[in-house]
Design a protein around this motif. Structure first.
Motif, PDB file in Angstrom:
ATOM      1  N   GLN A   1       0.836  -1.192   0.000  1.00 49.36           N
ATOM      2  CA  GLN A   1       0.000   0.000   0.000  1.00 49.36           C
ATOM      3  C   GLN A   1       0.875   1.247   0.000  1.00 49.36           C
ATOM      4  N   ASP A   2       0.310   2.341  -0.484  1.00 47.00           N
ATOM      5  CA  ASP A   2       1.000   3.625  -0.417  1.00 47.00           C
ATOM      6  C   ASP A   2       0.914   4.131   1.023  1.00 47.00           C
ATOM      7  N   THR A   3       2.062   4.412   1.606  1.00 51.15           N
ATOM      8  CA  THR A   3       2.128   4.774   3.021  1.00 51.15           C
ATOM      9  C   THR A   3       2.809   6.129   3.189  1.00 51.15           C
ATOM     10  N   THR A   4       2.199   6.998   3.955  1.00 49.92           N
ATOM     11  CA  THR A   4       2.780   8.312   4.218  1.00 49.92           C
ATOM     12  C   THR A   4       3.595   8.266   5.500  1.00 49.92           C
ATOM     13  N   VAL A   5       4.858   8.655   5.374  1.00 49.49           N
ATOM     14  CA  VAL A   5       5.780   8.669   6.511  1.00 49.49           C
ATOM     15  C   VAL A   5       6.020  10.114   6.914  1.00 49.49           C
ATOM     16  N   THR A   6       5.975  10.384   8.195  1.00 47.96           N
ATOM     17  CA  THR A   6       6.187  11.742   8.695  1.00 47.96           C
ATOM     18  C   THR A   6       7.388  11.769   9.635  1.00 47.96           C
ATOM     19  N   GLN A   7       8.355  12.617   9.314  1.00 48.01           N
ATOM     20  CA  GLN A   7       9.505  12.837  10.188  1.00 48.01           C
ATOM     21  C   GLN A   7       9.384  14.221  10.812  1.00 48.01           C
ATOM     22  N   LYS A   8       9.749  14.310  12.086  1.00 50.70           N
ATOM     23  CA  LYS A   8       9.554  15.553  12.823  1.00 50.70           C
ATOM     24  C   LYS A   8      10.891  16.204  13.189  1.00 50.70           C
ATOM     25  N   TYR A   9      10.911  17.535  13.094  1.00 47.73           N
ATOM     26  CA  TYR A   9      12.102  18.319  13.430  1.00 47.73           C
ATOM     27  C   TYR A   9      11.659  19.593  14.149  1.00 47.73           C
ATOM     28  N   ILE A  10      12.536  20.102  14.986  1.00 48.29           N
ATOM     29  CA  ILE A  10      12.278  21.382  15.644  1.00 48.29           C
ATOM     30  C   ILE A  10      12.799  22.498  14.740  1.00 48.29           C
ATOM     31  N   GLY A  11      11.951  23.475  14.472  1.00 48.34           N
ATOM     32  CA  GLY A  11      12.348  24.610  13.645  1.00 48.34           C
ATOM     33  C   GLY A  11      11.956  25.921  14.301  1.00 48.34           C
ATOM     34  N   TYR A  12      12.419  27.003  13.735  1.00 49.68           N
ATOM     35  CA  TYR A  12      12.027  28.330  14.242  1.00 49.68           C
ATOM     36  C   TYR A  12      11.701  29.242  13.077  1.00 49.68           C
ATOM     37  N   VAL A  13      10.824  30.200  13.353  1.00 52.85           N
ATOM     38  CA  VAL A  13      10.360  31.130  12.322  1.00 52.85           C
ATOM     39  C   VAL A  13      11.302  32.322  12.263  1.00 52.85           C
ATOM     40  N   SER A  14      11.657  32.711  11.044  1.00 52.48           N
ATOM     41  CA  SER A  14      12.579  33.827  10.842  1.00 52.48           C
ATOM     42  C   SER A  14      12.080  34.674   9.675  1.00 52.48           C
TER      43      SER A  14
ATOM     44  N   THR B   1       4.918  33.900  13.517  1.00 50.70           N
ATOM     45  CA  THR B   1       5.581  35.095  14.035  1.00 50.70           C
ATOM     46  C   THR B   1       7.069  34.824  14.212  1.00 50.70           C
ATOM     47  N   PRO B   2       7.922  35.755  13.789  1.00 54.54           N
ATOM     48  CA  PRO B   2       9.371  35.537  13.934  1.00 54.54           C
ATOM     49  C   PRO B   2       9.762  35.114  15.339  1.00 54.54           C
ATOM     50  N   ASN B   3      10.720  34.181  15.398  1.00 57.02           N
ATOM     51  CA  ASN B   3      11.295  33.631  16.637  1.00 57.02           C
ATOM     52  C   ASN B   3      10.401  32.602  17.324  1.00 57.02           C
ATOM     53  N   THR B   4       9.256  32.258  16.712  1.00 57.93           N
ATOM     54  CA  THR B   4       8.408  31.205  17.261  1.00 57.93           C
ATOM     55  C   THR B   4       8.999  29.832  16.924  1.00 57.93           C
ATOM     56  N   TYR B   5       8.988  28.926  17.888  1.00 54.09           N
ATOM     57  CA  TYR B   5       9.417  27.553  17.630  1.00 54.09           C
ATOM     58  C   TYR B   5       8.229  26.734  17.130  1.00 54.09           C
TER      59      TYR B   5
ATOM     60  N   LEU C   1       3.849  22.252   8.977  1.00 57.11           N
ATOM     61  CA  LEU C   1       4.196  22.760  10.301  1.00 57.11           C
ATOM     62  C   LEU C   1       3.114  22.413  11.311  1.00 57.11           C
ATOM     63  N   SER C   2       3.555  22.056  12.513  1.00 53.18           N
ATOM     64  CA  SER C   2       2.661  21.938  13.660  1.00 53.18           C
ATOM     65  C   SER C   2       2.948  23.131  14.560  1.00 53.18           C
ATOM     66  N   LEU C   3       1.914  23.920  14.841  1.00 53.27           N
ATOM     67  CA  LEU C   3       2.067  25.143  15.625  1.00 53.27           C
ATOM     68  C   LEU C   3       2.189  24.817  17.120  1.00 53.27           C
ATOM     69  N   PRO C   4       2.613  25.785  17.925  1.00 54.79           N
ATOM     70  CA  PRO C   4       2.765  25.521  19.364  1.00 54.79           C
ATOM     71  C   PRO C   4       1.499  25.020  20.046  1.00 54.79           C
TER      72      PRO C   4
END
Length: 369
Positions: free
Chosen positions: A50-63, A281-285, A239-242
């Motif tokens: 089957q077609d499977t969607t894989v999701t990898q997560k990382y911490i990022g910040y808005v600039s 918003t800038p500087n948001t994680y 993106l997943s928001l805070p």
């Protein structure tokens, strides 16, 4: 004597017949034992690609992609403030006007000097042209003096024009305009304040749309990306928001950093997002979600994959025989492995514990509990 021999032959014949019969009985019993050996039953699952969607997560910040700190080019007193903190401005909008009297006077003086220099130049030019026409009736020194005066007047006129342009630039600098489109930050200015290029910035402007998110991937992930035709061409960047909500817009990959971070063995990745409404918003994680759809994959519980030093395997019932099949793990998600489809049609993956002596034996698959 003959009777004795005859009796011995009969006894031997009886013994041979008995032995042959016993052999047949034993052989038959063995066959019965062998054919009555119970078939091993193992719980198994059908292979369903089957077609499977894989999701990898990382911490990022808005600039912000663009941020401008507005600084005056000239010194002066603030005469008028046209903007407030938090206001959206467009490039070229007037923000602040400095007191213009001094610069207006300098501009007018420079213009007057142009008129004066132009009149002197025209006079010297006219005289030099007349001297040139009467070259035979004037001395060489008089001709040279006329030419020198003409050239000097020309230089003075050029200087006057340059001074006027400088005065015009300085006058224009009294009107401070927005260098970019964006949202104004704090405006703690007061009319009458003295400002200069060497002082603090008057205010800052941040571009909110589009906006940039920066995150990092490992060195091995970066090398994997380099193997592709173009980086991140088969992943969606979300993106997943805070607050846990998923940002509605997907990102567009822009570029990676030009050096690897030695402390973390990671490479910075830059992606841009449409941000109407200033949600980001800038500087948001934020949590960066790299979503990739793997075609024709096999989703299997981790407990059913054997991890060994020489590779990874699963037990498979293939054509009624138990096999140990090597597999390639493409990704992991929660309690499952996502495997490359290396299986044959009608293969069944065993979910029971398997003993070594079962291998290559005929087995049957059973479903259910």
């Amino acid at each position: 004597m003959k009777k004795a021999i005859y009796g011995a032959v009969i006894v031997i014949s009886i013994v041979l017949v008995f032995a042959f019969g016993l052999h047949l009985v034993i052989k038959k019993d063995r066959h019965i034992i062998q054919t009555s050996k119970p078939l091993i039953e193992l719980h198994a699952l059908s292979v369903v690609p089957q077609d499977t969607t894989v999701t990898q997560k990382y911490i990022g910040y808005v600039s912000p992609i663009h941020e401008a700190f507005v600084q005056p080019f000239i010194s002066g007193f603030i005469e008028k403030i046209y903007v407030k903190g938090g206001e959206h401005v467009k490039k070229g909008d007037i923000l602040v006007v400095l007191k213009q009297d001094e610069y207006d006077a300098a501009l007018k003086s420079a213009y007057a000097n142009i008129i004066k220099a132009k009149a002197d130049f025209q006079n010297k030019q006219s005289y030099f042209e007349r001297i040139q026409k009467a070259e035979k009736s004037v001395s060489a020194s008089e001709l040279e003096n006329a030419e020198a005066a003409y050239l000097s007047a020309l230089a003075t006129l050029e200087e006057a024009n340059a001074n006027y342009q400088t005065a015009q630039v300085n006058y224009d600098y009294t009107i401070i305009r927005a260098p970019i489109t964006g949202v104004v930050g704090d405006v703690s200015l007061t009319e009458g304040n003295y400002v200069s290029p060497n002082g603090q910035a008057l205010l800052n402007i941040v571009q909110f749309n589009p906006i940039r998110v920066v995150f990092s991937i490992s060195d091995t992930e970066y090398l994997s990306q380099l193997q592709k035709e173009s980086l991140f061409n088969d992943e969606k960047i979300r993106l997943s928001l805070p607050n846990g909500e998923i940002f509605k817009n997907t990102g567009t990959f822009q570029y990676t950093g030009n050096t690897l971070d030695r402390a973390t063995n990671s490479m910075a990745v830059y992606a841009d997002f449409k941000n109407i409404g200033k949600t980001l918003t800038p500087n948001t994680y934020v949590t960066v979600l790299l979503e990739k759809t793997i075609k024709d994959a096999i989703l299997l519980a981790k407990d059913n994959v054997i991890l060994e030093n020489d590779g990874n395997f699963v037990y498979v019932i293939r054509k009624g025989v138990l096999n140990k099949v090597p597999v390639e793990i493409l990704s992991a998600e929660n309690n499952n492995f996502i495997l490359k489809n290396v299986f044959e049609k009608n293969d069944e993956i065993v979910t029971d514990q398997v003993f070594p002596e079962y291998l290559n034996e005929k087995v049957s698959a059973k479903t259910g509990a």
